[in-house]
Enzyme design. Structure first.
Site, PDB file in Angstrom:
ATOM      1  N   GLY A 166       0.690  -1.105   0.070  1.00  0.00           N
ATOM      2  CA  GLY A 166       0.076  -0.144  -0.141  1.00  0.00           C
ATOM      3  C   GLY A 166       0.654   1.436   0.184  1.00  0.00           C
ATOM      4  O   GLY A 166       0.412   2.201  -0.729  1.00  0.00           O
ATOM      5  N   GLY A 167       1.877   1.252   0.966  1.00  0.00           N
ATOM      6  CA  GLY A 167       2.806   2.370   0.785  1.00  0.00           C
ATOM      7  C   GLY A 167       3.424   2.604  -0.449  1.00  0.00           C
ATOM      8  O   GLY A 167       3.535   3.721  -1.186  1.00  0.00           O
ATOM      9  N   TRP A 184       2.354   1.645  -3.477  1.00  0.00           N
ATOM     10  CA  TRP A 184       1.430   1.980  -4.264  1.00  0.00           C
ATOM     11  C   TRP A 184       1.303   3.657  -4.586  1.00  0.00           C
ATOM     12  O   TRP A 184       1.082   4.232  -5.657  1.00  0.00           O
ATOM     13  CB  TRP A 184       0.130   1.630  -4.096  1.00  0.00           C
ATOM     14  N   HIS A 185       1.512   4.403  -3.379  1.00  0.00           N
ATOM     15  CA  HIS A 185       1.541   5.635  -3.290  1.00  0.00           C
ATOM     16  C   HIS A 185       2.731   6.541  -4.058  1.00  0.00           C
ATOM     17  O   HIS A 185       2.429   7.586  -4.374  1.00  0.00           O
ATOM     18  CB  HIS A 185       1.456   6.114  -1.750  1.00  0.00           C
ATOM     19  N   GLY A 186       3.853   5.870  -4.244  1.00  0.00           N
ATOM     20  CA  GLY A 186       4.478   6.360  -4.978  1.00  0.00           C
ATOM     21  C   GLY A 186       6.044   5.427  -4.866  1.00  0.00           C
ATOM     22  O   GLY A 186       6.326   4.674  -3.994  1.00  0.00           O
TER      23      GLY A 186
END
Length: 367
Positions: A321-322, A324-326
């Site tokens: 998830g982290g 995915w953010h960048g």
């Protein structure tokens, strides 16, 4: 084309006016598909072809999954869809990041490697529309969705312009049923949509970009020592900035969809009022957290396995998830920290008992 631009305002007025002026539902859907690709192509026209290719491939793969006669064949078609989507996302979003870290790793062991500069341009919204499209094949495989017969409807489900570039992540199973019958124009609903768009733009332009971004940038960019109060003000300003920036776009998207007769789910529910990290992720970027829960955490075993395995599952999910953010180590660390925070919280709940946890005076006060 950004929501907070005059170009989008003109575009939206033209699309909405034409949309409600047309009586044919087929013509309306054709208009929305055309408008969505114009909206996306206005940024970089060639990447509209990438969006279409992803959509068309998943449409075909979804049919293959549904037609497969045995589980190994169904799984093979699904793996094809997952690999196609994640490989494109990985190349465009993480290609340079992986190459730079590979170069650094080789340098640590004494190997000097100078990779070619790929100069990869990140397609806007690829993190969102990849998940829009991927949810279709995943849900068909899970048996909760039947493949649509209309390529046009699926194209619209993936590329619907209000949610295309900044979310929320809209699953095909939530959007496709709304394309079966034409929505009617309801003045109250339309006005509520305009109100949400106004609120979203206010959050984005006034609160995030004007009031909070400057303060956060000045404090975090200050080279000298800071007193505690300034540090806390910087943290609070940045926390407000990222919330109003992201939530503002989501609110605007929900409002724009409502003006066209479509319903998108809430993406933020007062996340800073959460009473724990589990509660936070039930309130923050809900479309992403539920996507990761349903398509990753639960298939990994969720909390139905032993405590250690469940803890590992949480860390894996939050790590991804982290990421995915960048494409940066800061996002990786941020995701891992949230994973460990969730593990600690779950362990604390198990240690003291759910009743004692929720019966705590501070928790009751927040509730």
């Amino acid at each position: 084309m950004l929501f907070n631009s005059l170009t989008f305002v003109v575009f939206f007025v033209v699309v909405v006016t034409a949309y409600w002026s047309i009586h044919s539902w087929t013509a309306r859907k054709n208009l929305l598909v055309t408008a969505s690709y114009i909206f996306y192509g206005a940024w970089n026209p060639p990447f509209a072809a990438l969006l279409f290719s992803t959509t068309a491939m998943d449409f075909w793969l979804g049919r293959q999954i549904a037609k497969a006669k045995d589980q190994p064949s169904r799984r093979a078609w699904l793996v094809g869809s997952v690999c196609m989507n994640l490989s494109m996302l990985g190349f465009f979003k993480y290609g340079n990041f992986l190459l730079e870290n590979f170069q650094w790793l080789l340098a640590r062991i004494g190997i000097i490697y100078h990779p070619p500069h790929l100069d990869i341009l990140l397609p806007v919204g690829i993190s969102f529309y990849t998940f829009h499209s991927l949810s279709y094949t995943l849900d068909i495989y899970r048996g909760v969705l039947q493949p649509t017969r209309s390529l046009r409807d699926f194209i619209l489900a993936v590329s619907f312009f209000p949610q295309l570039v900044a979310g929320p992540i809209v699953r095909a199973g939530d959007f496709l049923p709304q394309l079966v019958r034409p929505p009617g124009l309801r003045i109250g609903q339309f006005m509520w949509g305009l109100l949400l768009m106004t609120l979203g733009l206010f959050e984005k332009i006034v609160l995030a970009d004007t009031m909070l971004a400057g303060s956060a940038d000045r404090i975090f960019g200050y080279a000298g020592p800071l007193v505690a109060l300034d540090s806390w003000l910087g943290v609070m300003a940045f926390a407000g900035q990222i919330f109003f920036d992201f939530a503002g776009y989501s609110t605007c998207a929900i409002g724009a969809a409502l003006c066209l007769g479509f319903h998108l789910k809430d993406n933020f529910r007062f996340p800073y009022a959460a009473i724990g990290f589990s509660d936070f992720w039930r309130r923050w970027h809900i479309s992403l957290s539920t996507f990761l829960r349903d398509y990753l955490y639960i298939p990994l075993g969720g909390n139905r396995v032993g405590w250690t395995r469940a803890a590992i599952n949480l860390v894996i999910v939050m790590f991804l998830g982290g990421l995915w953010h960048g494409a940066a180590w800061t996002f990786v660390v941020w995701g891992l920290l949230h994973g460990f925070y969730l593990v600690i919280e779950h362990a604390s709940r198990a240690l003291v008992g759910e009743r004692a946890w929720t019966g705590n005076f501070a928790v009751k006060l927040l509730l």
